[in-house]
Design an enzyme around this catalytic site. Structure first.
Site, PDB file in Angstrom:
ATOM      1  N   ASN A  42       4.776  -3.559   4.735  1.00 34.54           N
ATOM      2  CA  ASN A  42       4.243  -2.242   5.031  1.00 34.54           C
ATOM      3  C   ASN A  42       5.225  -1.426   5.868  1.00 34.54           C
ATOM      4  O   ASN A  42       5.994  -1.983   6.654  1.00 34.54           O
ATOM      5  CB  ASN A  42       2.927  -2.393   5.804  1.00 34.54           C
ATOM      6  CG  ASN A  42       2.198  -1.082   5.943  1.00 34.54           C
ATOM      7  OD1 ASN A  42       1.824  -0.482   4.945  1.00 34.54           O
ATOM      8  ND2 ASN A  42       2.011  -0.627   7.165  1.00 34.54           N
ATOM      9  N   SER A  73      -2.016   3.978   2.093  1.00 37.16           N
ATOM     10  CA  SER A  73      -2.136   3.479   3.452  1.00 37.16           C
ATOM     11  C   SER A  73      -3.537   3.702   3.997  1.00 37.16           C
ATOM     12  O   SER A  73      -4.160   4.732   3.721  1.00 37.16           O
ATOM     13  CB  SER A  73      -1.154   4.215   4.367  1.00 37.16           C
ATOM     14  OG  SER A  73       0.096   3.620   4.272  1.00 37.16           O
ATOM     15  N   SER A  90       4.442  -6.675   7.393  1.00 39.75           N
ATOM     16  CA  SER A  90       4.557  -5.289   7.856  1.00 39.75           C
ATOM     17  C   SER A  90       5.780  -5.152   8.740  1.00 39.75           C
ATOM     18  O   SER A  90       6.071  -6.046   9.538  1.00 39.75           O
ATOM     19  CB  SER A  90       3.310  -4.893   8.659  1.00 39.75           C
ATOM     20  OG  SER A  90       2.149  -5.115   7.887  1.00 39.75           O
ATOM     21  N   ASP A 138       0.812  -1.226   0.000  1.00 36.79           N
ATOM     22  CA  ASP A 138       0.000   0.000   0.000  1.00 36.79           C
ATOM     23  C   ASP A 138       0.844   1.273   0.000  1.00 36.79           C
ATOM     24  O   ASP A 138       0.312   2.365  -0.143  1.00 36.79           O
ATOM     25  CB  ASP A 138      -1.060   0.002   1.119  1.00 36.79           C
ATOM     26  CG  ASP A 138      -0.509   0.202   2.520  1.00 36.79           C
ATOM     27  OD1 ASP A 138       0.690   0.507   2.676  1.00 36.79           O
ATOM     28  OD2 ASP A 138      -1.288   0.054   3.479  1.00 36.79           O
ATOM     29  N   ASP A 139       2.150   1.150   0.159  1.00 33.04           N
ATOM     30  CA  ASP A 139       2.994   2.348   0.220  1.00 33.04           C
ATOM     31  C   ASP A 139       3.507   2.781  -1.154  1.00 33.04           C
ATOM     32  O   ASP A 139       4.343   3.679  -1.237  1.00 33.04           O
ATOM     33  CB  ASP A 139       4.177   2.109   1.161  1.00 33.04           C
ATOM     34  CG  ASP A 139       3.714   1.810   2.575  1.00 33.04           C
ATOM     35  OD1 ASP A 139       2.918   2.598   3.113  1.00 33.04           O
ATOM     36  OD2 ASP A 139       4.116   0.770   3.138  1.00 33.04           O
TER      37      ASP A 139
END
Ligand SMILES: *[C@@H]1O[C@H](CO)[C@@H](O)[C@H](O)[C@H]1NC(C)=O
Ligand SMILES: *[C@@H]1O[C@H](CO)[C@@H](O)[C@H](O)[C@H]1NC(C)=O
Ligand SMILES: *[C@@H]1O[C@H](CO)[C@@H](O)[C@H](O)[C@H]1NC(C)=O
Ligand SMILES: *[C@@H]1O[C@H](CO)[C@@H](O)[C@H](O)[C@H]1NC(C)=O
Ligand SMILES: *[C@@H]1O[C@H](CO)[C@@H](O)[C@H](O)[C@H]1NC(C)=O
Ligand SMILES: *[C@@H]1O[C@H](CO)[C@@H](O)[C@H](O)[C@H]1NC(C)=O
Length: 349
Positions: free
Chosen positions: A141, A66, A174, A34-35
């Protein structure tokens, strides 16, 4: 979709070609996050998986996504109005496209679940011979995704849940490092993104090695949510360099949920944290396992590996309590009995 004004440095590891003598070359992996496609963590993981000989693709968001959870946001315009994260894609470029230096690396102007689906439903079927995808890995993440709270909130985990629901084994990773442009990031072995890439790849290697075939990589409806501890250059103790995996669970005494905080001086709202009997309660799975929120923050150089399922139905013994129509006394009976409106099928909600 190439555009000539996009110059991205060649990744050294691209030189490792797939070949038929490598037993991993028949395993196809999609990497997302998501980054954004330009973050150091995802590029490092992509390289490390390639070094192991896997057939790796990246389909990741063009910009930071994010907190988007499992939302399925598609491009709103044909062209990027703001360009890619860290200036990685020029303003006005098409809303999906390929890295000039690697035809397995793609950006998509959508949320993580949508970017992964762009790979599964468009790019791989049309452009890559409809290869069968064996595994989706999301992340790592930049920031931990710990506790049951993350299942609606984390974009990294949202893509993982979506892949598992599509019947594809998936892992969300993550870590606890910051947002960095891959082209400017440290190449040191002690950089957290490089340590994370090795740890994440190690877990993939174990799954692949122990699987009898494609269908036994992970059971249907089951995924992994893995949190990596502070390591290398983000570890204040300087001790954590080789991360060891340990099985954990998402709920537990240290598991938090969000609440809203209000500052009387500034009149501003901000997210605060709390916990509750529900965030602590073990209703599913193995209650002997340690709490991932505790492990990743306090146990040292361990990666917490929580096994999750996309069957969100409550287990039978818990759900039994909900059979209020047949029982005289319940503490949580609804105050209003409404009627259900007919459901209109719609893919958006
Ligand atoms: C093929 O893969 C094997 C096993 O990883 C490796 O040792 C070898 O160098 C590779 N060959 C080429 C030509 O890339
Ligand atoms: C990356 O480094 C270059 C050269 O030092 C610099 O011009 C650029 O602003 C940096 N980009 C980011 C996103 O940090
Ligand atoms: C927008 O993207 C399309 C391809 O999707 C491209 O043909 C077109 O030239 C782009 N428009 C602009 C204004 O850059
Ligand atoms: C890709 O393979 C799937 C599964 O075998 C099949 O259902 C689908 O029609 C194929 N798509 C294309 C574009 O060939
Ligand atoms: C890849 O091939 C090996 C044998 O070389 C086999 O054991 C493995 O199951 C295959 N993996 C997939 C994903 O088909
Ligand atoms: C409210 O905001 C002010 C100004 O930023 C800060 O000094 C204060 O500590 C905040 N109060 C609380 C309770 O967080």
């Amino acid at each position: 979709m190439k555009f000539s004004n996009l110059a991205l440095p060649l990744l050294a590891s691209c030189a490792v070609a797939q070949n038929s003598t490598n037993p991993n070359s028949n395993t196809t992996i999609i990497v997302t996050n998501d980054d954004s496609w330009a973050s150091a963590n995802i590029r490092s993981l992509y390289s490390e998986l390639k070094k192991e000989g896997y057939n790796v693709f990246m389909f990741a968001p063009a910009v930071q996504q994010s907190g988007t959870g499992g939302t399925f946001n598609l491009p709103r315009a044909a062209n990027l109005t703001k360009g890619g994260e860290f200036g990685s894609i020029p303003v006005g470029a098409p809303n999906w496209g390929q890295d000039d230096n690697d035809d397995h690396i793609w950006y998509f102007d959508g949320t993580p679940a949508a970017a992964m689906s762009f790979g599964l439903d468009y790019a791989i079927p049309r452009l890559f011979n409809n290869a069968t995808v064996d595994l989706v890995v999301s992340g790592p993440n930049e920031g931990w995704n710990i506790g049951p709270n993350i299942y609606t909130m984390s974009g990294t985990n949202g893509a993982m849940y979506m892949a598992v629901l599509r019947g594809i084994p998936a892992i969300a990773y993550s870590g606890m490092n910051s947002h960095q442009y891959y082209a400017n990031a440290s190449t040191s072995d002690n950089a957290a993104h490089n340590i994370y890439a090795k740890a994440a790849t190690g877990i993939v290697n174990n799954l692949v090695k122990n699987a009898k075939d494609r269908a036994t990589l992970l059971p249907y409806g089951v995924g992994l949510s893995v949190n990596l501890p502070r390591a290398g250059d983000v570890d204040p103790t300087g001790q954590c360099k080789e991360i060891k995996p340990i099985f954990t669970r998402q709920t537990g005494p240290a598991a938090i949920v969000l609440k809203l905080s209000y500052n009387e001086t500034t009149n501003r709202f901000s997210p605060g944290i709390t916990n509750s009997e529900a965030s602590k309660a073990c209703l599913n799975g193995d209650c002997i396992l340690p709490d991932e929120s505790d492990v990743v923050a306090n146990w040292g150089c361990y990666a917490s590996v929580s096994v999750i399922t996309t069957d969100y139905d409550a287990p039978r013994d818990v759900a039994g309590e909900v059979q209020f129509l047949n029982r005289g006394e319940v503490k949580f009976a609804p105050r209003v009995y409404g009627s259900f409106a007919p459901v209109e099928a719609s893919p958006y909600f």
